[in-house]
Structure formats: C-alpha cells, structure tokens
Design a protein around this motif. Structure first.
Motif, PDB file in Angstrom:
ATOM      1  N   UNK A  38       0.855  -1.175   0.000  1.00 17.03           N
ATOM      2  CA  UNK A  38       0.000   0.000   0.000  1.00 17.03           C
ATOM      3  C   UNK A  38       0.893   1.228   0.000  1.00 17.03           C
ATOM      4  N   UNK A  39       0.628   2.135  -0.936  1.00 15.68           N
ATOM      5  CA  UNK A  39       1.433   3.348  -1.085  1.00 15.68           C
ATOM      6  C   UNK A  39       0.530   4.574  -1.096  1.00 15.68           C
ATOM      7  N   UNK A  48      -0.800  -1.995  -4.524  1.00 12.98           N
ATOM      8  CA  UNK A  48      -0.324  -2.668  -5.731  1.00 12.98           C
ATOM      9  C   UNK A  48       0.023  -4.109  -5.378  1.00 12.98           C
ATOM     10  N   UNK A  49      -0.009  -4.956  -6.395  1.00 12.51           N
ATOM     11  CA  UNK A  49       0.287  -6.374  -6.218  1.00 12.51           C
ATOM     12  C   UNK A  49       1.370  -6.768  -7.210  1.00 12.51           C
ATOM     13  N   UNK A  50       2.293  -7.595  -6.777  1.00 13.70           N
ATOM     14  CA  UNK A  50       3.328  -8.093  -7.671  1.00 13.70           C
ATOM     15  C   UNK A  50       2.766  -9.298  -8.440  1.00 13.70           C
ATOM     16  N   UNK A 108     -10.629  -0.448   6.379  1.00 14.17           N
ATOM     17  CA  UNK A 108     -11.398  -0.534   5.140  1.00 14.17           C
ATOM     18  C   UNK A 108     -10.703  -1.372   4.091  1.00 14.17           C
ATOM     19  N   UNK A 109     -10.520  -0.806   2.907  1.00 13.46           N
ATOM     20  CA  UNK A 109      -9.891  -1.564   1.825  1.00 13.46           C
ATOM     21  C   UNK A 109      -8.393  -1.762   2.039  1.00 13.46           C
ATOM     22  N   UNK A 114      -8.642  -7.955   4.059  1.00 12.01           N
ATOM     23  CA  UNK A 114      -9.263  -7.620   2.779  1.00 12.01           C
ATOM     24  C   UNK A 114      -8.238  -7.665   1.648  1.00 12.01           C
ATOM     25  N   UNK A 115      -7.046  -7.140   1.882  1.00 10.27           N
ATOM     26  CA  UNK A 115      -5.996  -7.150   0.852  1.00 10.27           C
ATOM     27  C   UNK A 115      -5.640  -8.583   0.474  1.00 10.27           C
TER      28      UNK A 115
END
Length: 163
Positions: A38-39, A48-50, A108-109, A114-115
């Motif tokens: 998370x940025x 973002x996800x790798x 939250x998100x 959730x992530x």
C-alpha cells in the motif's frame, strides 16, 4: 463365446524414467499474485500487487517476468477482454464500496484481511483467464484478445509498462 469376453490385457507403454517423472513439464504457465504494497496517503492511497509470470511457452519472449499492478489495471484488462472476445470473462473480486465509507472502525480496503482476500481473487482471475482456450496462442492469422497478447506476452504482465 470368446467374442463376448472383454480384452483385459495391459497396454504396453514406454517405461518412464526419473527425468520424465520429475523433470519440468513440457509446457507450463505459472502466474502468481503476491507481495501487496500500500502506497500513498489519504485519497491518493492505493495497493499494488506483484504479478510473477514463469513459462516455457514459445509465445513469450521473456520466460520469467515480474510487474506491479493495482486493482484498476485488472479492471481495465477485464473490460478489454469482454470487448475483444465472445466468451464469458471470469469476475474480479468485488470493489468493496462499503469498505470505502468514512468513519469505519477498521482500515477498510487497506485492512490486511481484505488485501489478502483480494490478492487471492486477482490470482484466481488471472489463472482462469490464462487457462481459457480463447486466450491461448492460435496457429495462423486468427486474432487474439489484444489485452492478453503482445510481442512480449500478456499486456498486463509486460515489464515495459510498470506502474
């Protein structure tokens, strides 16, 4: 009477050696979604996800690649696939609008659970779509879905378009 008895003899096959049994498969495509980050701050915050791709399929110039993508990139890909193909495109994990409401007691998100749930859903989406016959390389000049194919492989996975 001998015509009605089923033939139960074994079929003779080539003996399997250790390399055949434990060697790399002839064709494979592995797609993993991992390492969420998370940025940003406030309204500009996002995760973002790798995405890691590993393959020996000849359509890919790179046999291994890694890129980072955010949820909106997956939404774009799904939209392109729906527009370019005549098949049902698998769903993405939900947008979670209720988790974006202010004054929540959790993150939250950006909550870890959730992530992780979203990461697993995104990985499932990519693997379902990559495994679908319409996304596979075709011989001859038949067009392929533009979102999945390019000179370097799937557009979502192209390292030249890093976030």
């Amino acid at each position: 009477m001998t015509d009605t008895i089923a033939d139960t003899r074994r079929l003779f096959s080539k003996p399997q050696n250790l390399n055949d049994a434990y060697g790399p498969p002839s064709n494979f495509l592995e797609i993993d979604v991992s390492n969420p980050e998370t940025v940003g701050v406030g309204r500009t915050r996002f995760t973002t996800y790798e995405i890691r791709l590993k393959t020996n399929l000849p359509i890919f110039k790179l046999k291994e690649s890694r890129v980072r993508r955010r949820y909106s990139d997956f939404q774009w890909l799904r939209g392109e696939l729906e527009r370019d193909s005549k098949v049902v495109v698998p769903p993405l994990p939900g947008k979670a609008l209720s988790r974006q409401l202010p004054f929540r007691g959790d993150d939250g998100i950006f909550d870890d659970s959730f992530i992780e749930e979203r990461r697993a859903g995104l990985e499932q989406f990519l693997n379902k779509e990559a495994g679908h016959h319409a996304a596979q390389p075709r011989p001859g000049p038949a067009p392929q879905p533009k979102a999945l194919c390019s000179a370097n492989g799937p557009a979502l996975l192209r390292p030249q378009t890093l976030v």
